[in-house]
Design an enzyme around this catalytic site. Structure first.
Site, mmCIF file in Angstrom:
data_model
loop_
_atom_site.group_PDB
_atom_site.id
_atom_site.type_symbol
_atom_site.label_atom_id
_atom_site.label_comp_id
_atom_site.label_asym_id
_atom_site.label_seq_id
_atom_site.Cartn_x
_atom_site.Cartn_y
_atom_site.Cartn_z
ATOM 1 N N TYR A 157 0.857 -1.201 0.000
ATOM 2 C CA TYR A 157 0.000 0.000 0.000
ATOM 3 C C TYR A 157 0.893 1.252 0.000
ATOM 4 O O TYR A 157 0.485 2.311 -0.448
ATOM 5 C CB TYR A 157 -0.945 -0.020 1.207
ATOM 6 C CG TYR A 157 -2.165 0.845 1.028
ATOM 7 C CD1 TYR A 157 -3.034 0.669 -0.049
ATOM 8 C CD2 TYR A 157 -2.452 1.863 1.934
ATOM 9 C CE1 TYR A 157 -4.153 1.464 -0.214
ATOM 10 C CE2 TYR A 157 -3.575 2.666 1.772
ATOM 11 C CZ TYR A 157 -4.418 2.455 0.708
ATOM 12 O OH TYR A 157 -5.531 3.262 0.548
ATOM 13 N N LYS A 164 -3.156 8.374 3.348
ATOM 14 C CA LYS A 164 -4.418 8.117 4.069
ATOM 15 C C LYS A 164 -4.300 8.553 5.535
ATOM 16 O O LYS A 164 -5.276 8.989 6.137
ATOM 17 C CB LYS A 164 -4.816 6.636 3.985
ATOM 18 C CG LYS A 164 -5.248 6.186 2.586
ATOM 19 C CD LYS A 164 -6.483 6.913 2.065
ATOM 20 C CE LYS A 164 -7.038 6.268 0.819
ATOM 21 N NZ LYS A 164 -8.013 7.136 0.115
HETATM 22 P P1 NAD Z 1 -11.745 4.493 -8.438
HETATM 23 O O1 NAD Z 1 -10.535 4.401 -9.305
HETATM 24 O O2 NAD Z 1 -13.021 4.077 -9.023
HETATM 25 O O3 NAD Z 1 -11.914 5.950 -7.840
HETATM 26 C C1 NAD Z 1 -10.830 6.833 -7.659
HETATM 27 C C2 NAD Z 1 -11.298 8.157 -8.200
HETATM 28 O O4 NAD Z 1 -10.314 9.163 -7.949
HETATM 29 C C3 NAD Z 1 -11.522 8.114 -9.725
HETATM 30 O O5 NAD Z 1 -12.835 8.515 -10.021
HETATM 31 C C4 NAD Z 1 -10.531 9.134 -10.246
HETATM 32 O O6 NAD Z 1 -10.982 9.831 -11.371
HETATM 33 C C5 NAD Z 1 -10.425 10.056 -9.038
HETATM 34 N N1 NAD Z 1 -9.267 10.941 -9.117
HETATM 35 C C6 NAD Z 1 -7.953 10.613 -9.131
HETATM 36 N N2 NAD Z 1 -7.214 11.737 -9.311
HETATM 37 C C7 NAD Z 1 -8.086 12.776 -9.387
HETATM 38 C C8 NAD Z 1 -7.957 14.173 -9.590
HETATM 39 N N3 NAD Z 1 -6.757 14.742 -9.731
HETATM 40 N N4 NAD Z 1 -9.085 14.936 -9.624
HETATM 41 C C9 NAD Z 1 -10.311 14.374 -9.495
HETATM 42 N N5 NAD Z 1 -10.504 13.062 -9.317
HETATM 43 C C10 NAD Z 1 -9.403 12.269 -9.268
HETATM 44 O O7 NAD Z 1 -11.384 3.590 -7.154
HETATM 45 P P2 NAD Z 1 -12.099 3.462 -5.737
HETATM 46 O O8 NAD Z 1 -11.527 2.241 -5.146
HETATM 47 O O9 NAD Z 1 -13.554 3.627 -5.876
HETATM 48 O O10 NAD Z 1 -11.486 4.703 -4.925
HETATM 49 C C11 NAD Z 1 -12.281 5.677 -4.302
HETATM 50 C C12 NAD Z 1 -11.732 5.988 -2.918
HETATM 51 O O11 NAD Z 1 -11.919 4.847 -2.085
HETATM 52 C C13 NAD Z 1 -10.246 6.284 -2.887
HETATM 53 O O12 NAD Z 1 -9.989 7.306 -1.938
HETATM 54 C C14 NAD Z 1 -9.654 4.982 -2.406
HETATM 55 O O13 NAD Z 1 -8.396 5.143 -1.802
HETATM 56 C C15 NAD Z 1 -10.713 4.600 -1.414
HETATM 57 N N6 NAD Z 1 -10.689 3.208 -0.963
HETATM 58 C C16 NAD Z 1 -10.704 2.202 -1.865
HETATM 59 C C17 NAD Z 1 -10.663 0.899 -1.410
HETATM 60 C C18 NAD Z 1 -10.632 -0.254 -2.371
HETATM 61 O O14 NAD Z 1 -10.228 -1.364 -1.982
HETATM 62 N N7 NAD Z 1 -11.057 -0.077 -3.616
HETATM 63 C C19 NAD Z 1 -10.608 0.611 -0.046
HETATM 64 C C20 NAD Z 1 -10.612 1.674 0.841
HETATM 65 C C21 NAD Z 1 -10.642 2.974 0.379
#
Ligand code: NAD
Length: 262
Positions: A157, A164
């Site tokens: 990670y 985070k």
């Molecule tokens: P995802 O790739 O679908 O979403 C990430 C989003 O961030 C995308 O829509 C992308 O366009 C956006 N992004 C990145 N850079 C950007 C910028 N400069 N301006 C505007 N938007 C931007 O993946 P996800 O897993 O749905 O991630 C969403 C959140 O959830 C993140 O913060 C991620 O760390 C968190 N998260 C994900 C998980 C997992 O296992 N998938 C677990 C815990 C937390």
């Protein structure tokens, strides 16, 4: 059945496709009667997010790259011109190069991860707070998405864990700063879910497997569960909750050593 978000408007940043956690949240918010405003990052995502927005009957789809102050300004100008009132804002955004250990992470890569994944919450909160109802009318709810890697070392990670940690600290400070206006700020710490961002974590499938064997509920996290927790935080049911990190991870976060398979 009564809807928990009826009469409320939500701005959701971070939908890029059907697998995005923000999309699951947008679906749940629609189910609960919220009026949605979605944003997308750059022209490459415009069409997909517009299609998804049309399915969700989103009120509006606007561009917003959170690293560009001018795009945040344009977003607020657009909201102002409509006389928009935002009851909740979902920040579901992260980006970073996780290919190196933290020890090997360059200054630039560290900065990018922190800017996109942590500072952007501060920038978004500042931009949206003026559009939230005054405190006597309920204020508003801002939430972001975090992960266990903020407080524990999760293999691969890497710098995102550091970002985070900054994001979760920002949640607490923002909650303190904005609380007098009755604006609540929280994070949902989601269990591992297969999304495009998750692909950036090497051996991500091992995290999914671990949850099935190690988590108290012996299974992975369903995006719909994360979305329902987001409904709670956005709704009046969450009115006493701020500065909190709410784990929606099948209980993974309480476990110490991995148990052998049962
Ligand atoms: P995802 O790739 O679908 O979403 C990430 C989003 O961030 C995308 O829509 C992308 O366009 C956006 N992004 C990145 N850079 C950007 C910028 N400069 N301006 C505007 N938007 C931007 O993946 P996800 O897993 O749905 O991630 C969403 C959140 O959830 C993140 O913060 C991620 O760390 C968190 N998260 C994900 C998980 C997992 O296992 N998938 C677990 C815990 C937390």
């Amino acid at each position: 059945m009564s809807q928990l978000l009826s009469g409320k408007t939500a701005l959701i940043l971070g939908v890029s496709n059907r697998w995005s956690l923000a999309y699951a949240i947008a679906q749940a918010f629609t189910r609960e009667g919220a009026k949605l405003i979605l944003t997308y990052q750059g022209d490459r995502q415009k069409r997909t997010v517009e299609e998804l927005g049309a399915e969700l009957k989103a009120h509006q789809i606007l561009p917003c790259d959170v690293t560009k102050d001018e795009e945040l300004t344009r977003l607020t100008e657009e909201l102002k011109s409509q006389g928009a009132v935002l009851h909740s804002v979902v920040h579901s955004i992260a980006f970073g190069d996780l290919s190196k250990t933290v020890a090997q992470t360059s200054r630039d890569a560290f900065g990018v991860a922190m800017d996109v994944s942590a500072y952007s919450l501060v920038a978004v909160a500042r931009a949206v707070a003026p559009f939230m109802p005054p405190k006597e009318q309920g204020g508003g709810s801002i939430m972001t998405l975090s992960y266990l890697g903020a407080t524990r070392v999760v293999e691969n990670y890497n710098v995102m864990g550091v970002a985070k940690a900054a994001l979760e600290a920002s949640v607490r400070y923002l909650a303190s700063d904005l609380g007098p206006s009755n604006i609540r700020v929280n994070a949902i710490s989601a269990g591992a879910v297969k999304t495009v961002s998750a692909r950036g974590v090497r051996d991500f499938s091992k995290l999914l497997e671990a949850a099935v064997h190690v988590s108290p509920l012996r299974r992975n996290t369903d995006p719909a569960e994360v979305a329902d927790a987001a409904v709670f935080l956005a709704s009046d049911l969450g009115r006493g909750v701020t500065g909190n990190i709410l784990f929606v991870d099948a209980g993974m976060q309480i476990m110490g050593f991995a148990r052998s398979e049962q």
